[in-house]
Enzyme design. Sequence first.
Site, PDB file in Angstrom:
ATOM      1  N   SER A 141       6.222  -9.612   6.661  1.00 55.29           N
ATOM      2  CA  SER A 141       6.274  -8.406   7.481  1.00 55.29           C
ATOM      3  C   SER A 141       7.714  -8.013   7.736  1.00 55.29           C
ATOM      4  O   SER A 141       8.627  -8.842   7.666  1.00 55.29           O
ATOM      5  CB  SER A 141       5.584  -8.665   8.830  1.00 55.29           C
ATOM      6  OG  SER A 141       5.774  -7.583   9.720  1.00 55.29           O
ATOM      7  N   TYR A 154       3.523 -12.856  16.258  1.00 55.78           N
ATOM      8  CA  TYR A 154       3.484 -12.244  14.931  1.00 55.78           C
ATOM      9  C   TYR A 154       4.787 -12.497  14.185  1.00 55.78           C
ATOM     10  O   TYR A 154       4.790 -12.902  13.014  1.00 55.78           O
ATOM     11  CB  TYR A 154       3.232 -10.749  15.081  1.00 55.78           C
ATOM     12  CG  TYR A 154       2.919 -10.041  13.790  1.00 55.78           C
ATOM     13  CD1 TYR A 154       1.665 -10.154  13.211  1.00 55.78           C
ATOM     14  CD2 TYR A 154       3.866  -9.250  13.160  1.00 55.78           C
ATOM     15  CE1 TYR A 154       1.358  -9.502  12.029  1.00 55.78           C
ATOM     16  CE2 TYR A 154       3.574  -8.594  11.980  1.00 55.78           C
ATOM     17  CZ  TYR A 154       2.323  -8.720  11.413  1.00 55.78           C
ATOM     18  OH  TYR A 154       2.037  -8.074  10.243  1.00 55.78           O
TER      19      TYR A 154
END
Length: 258
Positions: A141, A154
């Site tokens: 990401s 995350y």
Amino acid sequence: MLLEGKIAVITGAGPGLGRTLAKLLRDEGAAVVVAARTAATLDQTAAEVPGVLAVPADLTSIDDVQRLAGTVIDRFGRVDVLVNAAFPGSHRKNVLDMSAGDLESWRKAVETGGYGTLLACRFIAPHMVARRSGSIVNITSMSSRLGYAGRSDYAAGKAAAHLLSHCLADELGPYGVRVNCVAPGWIASDVLEEWMRTRAAAEGVPFEEILARDVSAMALRRIATEEDVARAVVYLASDHARAVTGATIDVNGGQLFT
């Protein structure tokens, strides 16, 4: 077709990106195996992407991942492509506001992103090494290099998978196995739109204003789609990327340059 005749395993093949990956890899000619923790999720994927082999597996369980690898080898005799896309949703909580339950959710999220990716590589990559050929693509990401308040679970989980990919590229390269990352930014989805609408309501402005403001920060002036991300995965999985390892393809519309 870029993946004709290849055997591909996708972990985290749930709703959204995982399902799009399964469809595109199948359309590019691969025989596709999908794995996820929830059987109902896999059933839905199998219904929407006919022809895939669905294997329920908790990717943080050594036994489950070994069973997944064994199932694939028993069925196909080899693995050419492994795509690790598993990650639970972020619960958006600042670290100093976390309760005991939030801390446990944080631990599980990072365990899935980091340890789950490690286990899939540990038990599937040896079959690639034996054939001296294979491609591993880990979905990381933009957040693996750029943290935001409330998203530490995350960011930490994706960063673990990102650096693990570098280590594995170095370890497996001599055996002809490539390891790369695709790092999405924002992906157009109902979840993203809901978040934008929540921000718009909090600021007392129209949704369109928030959307225009966010998109204006992207060089391409567009939000990437699931298919955009999946096509980057197909490239890295294919022989077109045969000299590419230890790399990251950013698919964020120019939101972050690296």
